[in-house]
Design a protein around this motif. Structure first.
Motif, short mmCIF file in Angstrom:
data_model
loop_
_atom_site.label_atom_id
_atom_site.label_comp_id
_atom_site.label_asym_id
_atom_site.label_seq_id
_atom_site.Cartn_x
_atom_site.Cartn_y
_atom_site.Cartn_z
N ILE A 197 -10.64 6.54 17.08
CA ILE A 197 -10.30 7.23 15.17
C ILE A 197 -9.71 8.41 16.65
O ILE A 197 -11.02 9.02 16.94
CB ILE A 197 -11.26 6.91 14.71
N VAL A 198 -8.33 9.10 15.18
CA VAL A 198 -8.64 10.06 15.09
C VAL A 198 -8.33 10.48 13.97
O VAL A 198 -7.32 10.46 13.20
CB VAL A 198 -7.18 10.68 15.87
N GLU A 199 -8.84 11.76 13.48
CA GLU A 199 -8.76 12.99 12.37
C GLU A 199 -8.39 14.08 12.35
O GLU A 199 -8.97 14.52 13.10
CB GLU A 199 -10.73 12.81 11.74
N THR A 200 -7.77 14.13 11.78
CA THR A 200 -7.01 15.45 11.22
C THR A 200 -6.82 16.07 9.95
O THR A 200 -7.73 15.48 9.08
CB THR A 200 -5.86 15.98 11.93
N GLU A 209 -4.63 20.43 -4.29
CA GLU A 209 -4.23 21.76 -3.30
C GLU A 209 -5.83 22.17 -3.33
O GLU A 209 -6.14 22.58 -2.68
CB GLU A 209 -5.00 22.14 -5.35
N ASN A 210 -6.44 21.11 -2.87
CA ASN A 210 -7.60 20.47 -1.54
C ASN A 210 -6.93 20.06 -0.32
O ASN A 210 -5.97 19.69 -0.17
CB ASN A 210 -8.99 19.60 -2.01
N GLU A 211 -7.80 20.11 -0.06
CA GLU A 211 -7.43 19.86 2.37
C GLU A 211 -7.92 18.46 2.35
O GLU A 211 -8.32 17.92 1.41
CB GLU A 211 -8.68 20.76 3.29
N LEU A 212 -7.22 17.56 3.09
CA LEU A 212 -7.38 16.44 3.27
C LEU A 212 -7.63 15.90 4.63
O LEU A 212 -6.81 16.94 5.78
CB LEU A 212 -5.58 15.66 3.25
N ASP A 213 -7.97 15.23 4.38
CA ASP A 213 -8.73 14.25 5.96
C ASP A 213 -8.04 13.31 5.77
O ASP A 213 -8.16 12.38 5.36
CB ASP A 213 -10.38 14.23 6.17
N ILE A 214 -7.64 13.49 6.93
CA ILE A 214 -7.05 12.24 7.89
C ILE A 214 -7.38 11.73 8.49
O ILE A 214 -6.87 12.36 9.67
CB ILE A 214 -5.27 12.86 7.82
N LEU A 215 -7.55 10.11 8.82
CA LEU A 215 -8.39 9.42 9.35
C LEU A 215 -7.34 8.04 10.07
O LEU A 215 -6.17 7.41 9.59
CB LEU A 215 -8.76 8.57 8.94
N PHE A 216 -6.23 7.79 11.10
CA PHE A 216 -5.46 7.55 11.82
C PHE A 216 -6.54 6.68 13.26
O PHE A 216 -7.51 6.95 13.94
CB PHE A 216 -4.67 8.01 12.93
N GLY A 232 -1.64 7.34 8.27
CA GLY A 232 -2.60 7.68 8.51
C GLY A 232 -3.05 6.15 7.45
O GLY A 232 -2.33 5.55 6.39
N ALA A 233 -4.71 6.39 7.71
CA ALA A 233 -5.03 4.81 7.26
C ALA A 233 -5.59 5.07 5.52
O ALA A 233 -5.63 3.25 5.12
CB ALA A 233 -6.90 4.48 7.87
N ASP A 234 -5.88 5.70 5.30
CA ASP A 234 -6.25 5.80 3.92
C ASP A 234 -4.84 6.11 3.02
O ASP A 234 -4.92 6.65 1.42
CB ASP A 234 -7.64 6.16 3.53
N GLU A 282 0.99 -1.37 0.10
CA GLU A 282 -0.33 0.09 -0.03
C GLU A 282 0.72 1.29 0.12
O GLU A 282 0.59 1.88 -0.37
CB GLU A 282 -0.84 -0.45 1.20
N LEU A 283 1.56 0.97 0.10
CA LEU A 283 3.13 2.63 1.01
C LEU A 283 3.27 2.29 -0.16
O LEU A 283 3.89 3.53 -0.57
CB LEU A 283 4.23 2.20 1.66
N THR A 284 3.68 1.58 -1.96
CA THR A 284 4.02 1.98 -2.64
C THR A 284 3.03 3.20 -4.04
O THR A 284 3.45 3.51 -4.79
CB THR A 284 4.33 0.82 -3.59
N ASN A 285 1.68 3.34 -3.65
CA ASN A 285 0.96 4.57 -3.81
C ASN A 285 1.40 5.28 -4.79
O ASN A 285 1.71 6.61 -4.21
CB ASN A 285 -0.78 4.10 -3.14
N PRO A 286 1.61 5.54 -6.22
CA PRO A 286 1.42 6.26 -6.24
C PRO A 286 1.03 7.36 -6.87
O PRO A 286 1.10 8.44 -6.92
CB PRO A 286 1.96 6.03 -8.20
N ASP A 287 -0.18 7.09 -6.53
CA ASP A 287 -1.62 8.59 -7.03
C ASP A 287 -1.50 8.93 -5.16
O ASP A 287 -2.14 10.26 -5.59
CB ASP A 287 -2.89 7.07 -6.91
N SER A 288 -0.89 8.73 -4.42
CA SER A 288 -1.04 10.07 -2.92
C SER A 288 -1.01 11.08 -3.68
O SER A 288 -0.48 11.77 -4.05
CB SER A 288 0.81 9.44 -1.75
N THR A 289 -1.09 12.29 -2.61
CA THR A 289 -1.92 12.91 -2.48
C THR A 289 -0.53 13.78 -1.45
O THR A 289 -0.59 15.17 -1.13
CB THR A 289 -3.62 14.09 -2.77
#
Length: 168
Positions: free
Chosen positions: A117-120, A79-86, A154-156, A51-58
């Protein structure tokens, strides 16, 4: 009395036996990948490495050794804000490999994290910075050349960064 309890006993025995068996042919957990990065062992860890090799990561990550600390920075390059879920209180991890690619130690080994669940939210261009003492990373390592790989939890949105260092 015994004749009345026999069918009940057989039913309970049958149900108990059925609960312990399965005929599932689900191979979704079978690792059939040929991943050339250093293996850390379990199927869950190998899945995470993939999963860590995802080239489309923002997100973009880098790690630097400055003075007496490793600094792991994860930046939102979208260019958009990201919701990061732990999925726990763990936001990052690191693994130390020797010069042959063998895992020497991992920060999270033996650690316990709050299961919550922690979200930032990260705005565009904003980053998260994690600082780890070089003494902590180098502790108990004999002389030699090593690689430290930092993993964002970050989960996703998994990203990673690594750097080499020496112990003298």
């Amino acid at each position: 009395m015994l004749k009345k309890l026999t069918p009940l006993f057989l039913f309970v025995l049958f149900v108990a036996a059925a609960c312990g068996t399965t005929n599932s042919t689900d191979n979704s957990l079978t690792d059939t990948t040929n991943n050339s990065s250093p293996s850390t062992g379990s199927k869950e860890e190998k899945k995470r490495e993939l999963e860590l090799t995802n080239p489309d990561s923002t997100l973009q990550a880098n790690v630097q050794l400055e003075e007496d600390s490793f600094i792991f920075i994860v930046e939102n390059t979208d260019e958009n804000e990201l919701d990061i879920l732990f999925s726990s209180s763990q936001e990052f991890d690191y693994i130390v490999f020797d010069e042959n690619g063998k895992k020497i130690k991992q920060h999270s080994d033996g650690m316990m994290y709050t299961q919550a669940i922690v979200e930032t939210t990260l705005s565009s261009g904003e980053s998260l910075t994690y600082t780890v003492s070089a003494d902590e990373v180098k502790a108990d390592l004999p002389q030699g050349t090593y690689k430290v790989q930092f993993l964002f939890a970050g989960a996703d949105l998994p990203v990673q960064a690594s750097t080499s260092f020496e112990v003298n």
